[in-house]
Design a protein around this motif. Structure first.
Motif, PDB file in Angstrom:
ATOM      1  N   LEU A  74      -8.473   9.675  -5.709  1.00 32.95           N
ATOM      2  CA  LEU A  74      -9.139   8.383  -5.457  1.00 32.95           C
ATOM      3  C   LEU A  74     -10.405   8.276  -6.314  1.00 32.95           C
ATOM      4  O   LEU A  74     -10.689   7.218  -6.902  1.00 32.95           O
ATOM      5  N   ASP A 114      -3.044   4.972  -1.197  1.00 34.41           N
ATOM      6  CA  ASP A 114      -4.159   4.315  -0.506  1.00 34.41           C
ATOM      7  C   ASP A 114      -4.464   4.943   0.845  1.00 34.41           C
ATOM      8  O   ASP A 114      -5.588   4.867   1.332  1.00 34.41           O
ATOM      9  N   SER A 157     -11.306  -2.251   8.502  1.00 33.77           N
ATOM     10  CA  SER A 157     -12.071  -1.825   7.323  1.00 33.77           C
ATOM     11  C   SER A 157     -13.504  -1.382   7.640  1.00 33.77           C
ATOM     12  O   SER A 157     -14.139  -0.728   6.826  1.00 33.77           O
ATOM     13  N   LYS A 193       0.854  -1.197   0.000  1.00 38.50           N
ATOM     14  CA  LYS A 193       0.000   0.000   0.000  1.00 38.50           C
ATOM     15  C   LYS A 193       0.889   1.246   0.000  1.00 38.50           C
ATOM     16  O   LYS A 193       2.024   1.213   0.486  1.00 38.50           O
ATOM     17  N   LYS A 248     -11.002   4.303  -6.525  1.00 39.48           N
ATOM     18  CA  LYS A 248     -10.326   3.496  -5.495  1.00 39.48           C
ATOM     19  C   LYS A 248     -10.860   3.823  -4.103  1.00 39.48           C
ATOM     20  O   LYS A 248     -11.201   4.975  -3.829  1.00 39.48           O
ATOM     21  N   SER A 296      -0.047   5.120  -7.364  1.00 37.68           N
ATOM     22  CA  SER A 296      -1.312   5.473  -6.709  1.00 37.68           C
ATOM     23  C   SER A 296      -1.031   5.782  -5.241  1.00 37.68           C
ATOM     24  O   SER A 296       0.117   5.795  -4.812  1.00 37.68           O
ATOM     25  N   GLY A 345     -10.064   4.191   0.115  1.00 33.86           N
ATOM     26  CA  GLY A 345      -8.896   4.790   0.780  1.00 33.86           C
ATOM     27  C   GLY A 345      -9.067   4.876   2.280  1.00 33.86           C
ATOM     28  O   GLY A 345     -10.134   4.601   2.825  1.00 33.86           O
ATOM     29  N   ARG A 346      -7.971   5.226   2.930  1.00 31.56           N
ATOM     30  CA  ARG A 346      -7.947   5.379   4.392  1.00 31.56           C
ATOM     31  C   ARG A 346      -7.398   6.757   4.739  1.00 31.56           C
ATOM     32  O   ARG A 346      -6.344   7.138   4.216  1.00 31.56           O
TER      33      ARG A 346
END
Ligand code: BGC
Length: 256
Positions: A130, A86, A236, A7, A135, A84, A137-138
């Motif tokens: 994103l 994340d 998650s 990540k 995508k 990318s 994400g966090r």
């Protein structure tokens, strides 16, 4: 920690203190880390070295979170270098003591710009990328126990951290449908450069220690472990919460 390998994480203020600890920890867990710094490059180099020694990958970017061009460059570097991103950790922060009635406009502007405006627009730039890439994400903001608790002499800092709390709560709702989680980590007294004055003032330090049920200051590793968890697959289903890391400080009240 599940799911961190490979990540890409952007961490602001990663050249010292809590940000450096988070960068090192995420690097150890196999994440590729964008190491943001603004002041001294030596700290960022030290962070990058630690990530490499742990077998990870790091890329240093000098970006001031109060400047929109820098913020865009920070996010774009993650995409250019690693394809990318994340995870975003809004960690960069400043504080300065002054009585409320003596606080200069300049100090107010600096503190609110770094601690609140910075995370707002950096998160916006991150979310836009994103969205384009479709995508999830966090996002983890490093807030403070003072997002909730008064801190006399630090009204501006409290304003910025209280704002960060509401930004997190609002974005958890607004970004949830996009698969993006948003949480705050609220450290108490941690041994870092931001606390230099306090650490050198024995009577003040002892008074603070007396209020911490666990009887010690926190370390950057105490904070970094929680951030790694919140960025991992194990978290998650967690969004919209603040997680306090303060040795029990916030829950402590006693009369002398
Ligand atoms: C501040 C420290 C303070 C601690 C506990 C942190 O957010 O940065 O200066 O000692 O909160 O009050």
């Amino acid at each position: 920690m599940r799911g961190l390998k490979g990540k890409v994480a952007i961490i602001t203020g990663a050249g010292s203190g809590i940000g450096q600890g988070i960068a090192r920890r995420l690097g150890c867990e196999g994440a590729k880390v964008i190491v943001d710094y603004v002041g001294t490059p030596e700290g960022a180099q030290e962070t990058e070295r630690a990530i490499k020694e742990a077998g990870g990958e790091g890329e240093i970017v000098q970006a001031d979170v109060t400047k929109i061009d820098d913020v865009n460059c920070l996010v774009n570097t993650a995409w250019d270098k690693f394809g990318s991103a994340d995870i975003l950790v809004n960690n960069a922060g400043v504080e300065k003591r002054s009585d409320f009635w003596d606080t200069p406009e300049k100090d107010y502007d600096t503190i609110v710009s770094v601690n609140l405006r910075g995370p707002f627009f950096l998160t916006q730039a991150f979310v836009r990328r994103l969205l384009d890439a479709k995508k999830p994400g966090r996002i983890v903001n490093i807030s403070s126990v003072h997002e909730d608790m008064a801190f006399p002499g630090f009204a501006t800092y409290c304003v910025s951290k209280g704002g960060l709390r509401m930004l997190m709560r609002d974005l958890a709702v607004e970004l949830g449908p996009l698969g993006i989680t948003v949480n705050n980590v609220a450290p108490g007294a941690i041994v870092t450069p931001i606390n230099k004055t306090l650490l050198e003032d024995k009577p003040k330090l002892n008074a603070l220690l007396a209020n911490i049920p666990l009887g010690r200051l926190g370390t950057v590793d105490d904070v970094a472990g929680l951030v790694a968890f919140l960025a991992s697959d194990d978290a998650s289903y967690i969004s919209g919460s603040t997680f306090v890391v303060d040795g029990g400080l916030m829950r402590n009240y006693h009369e002398q």
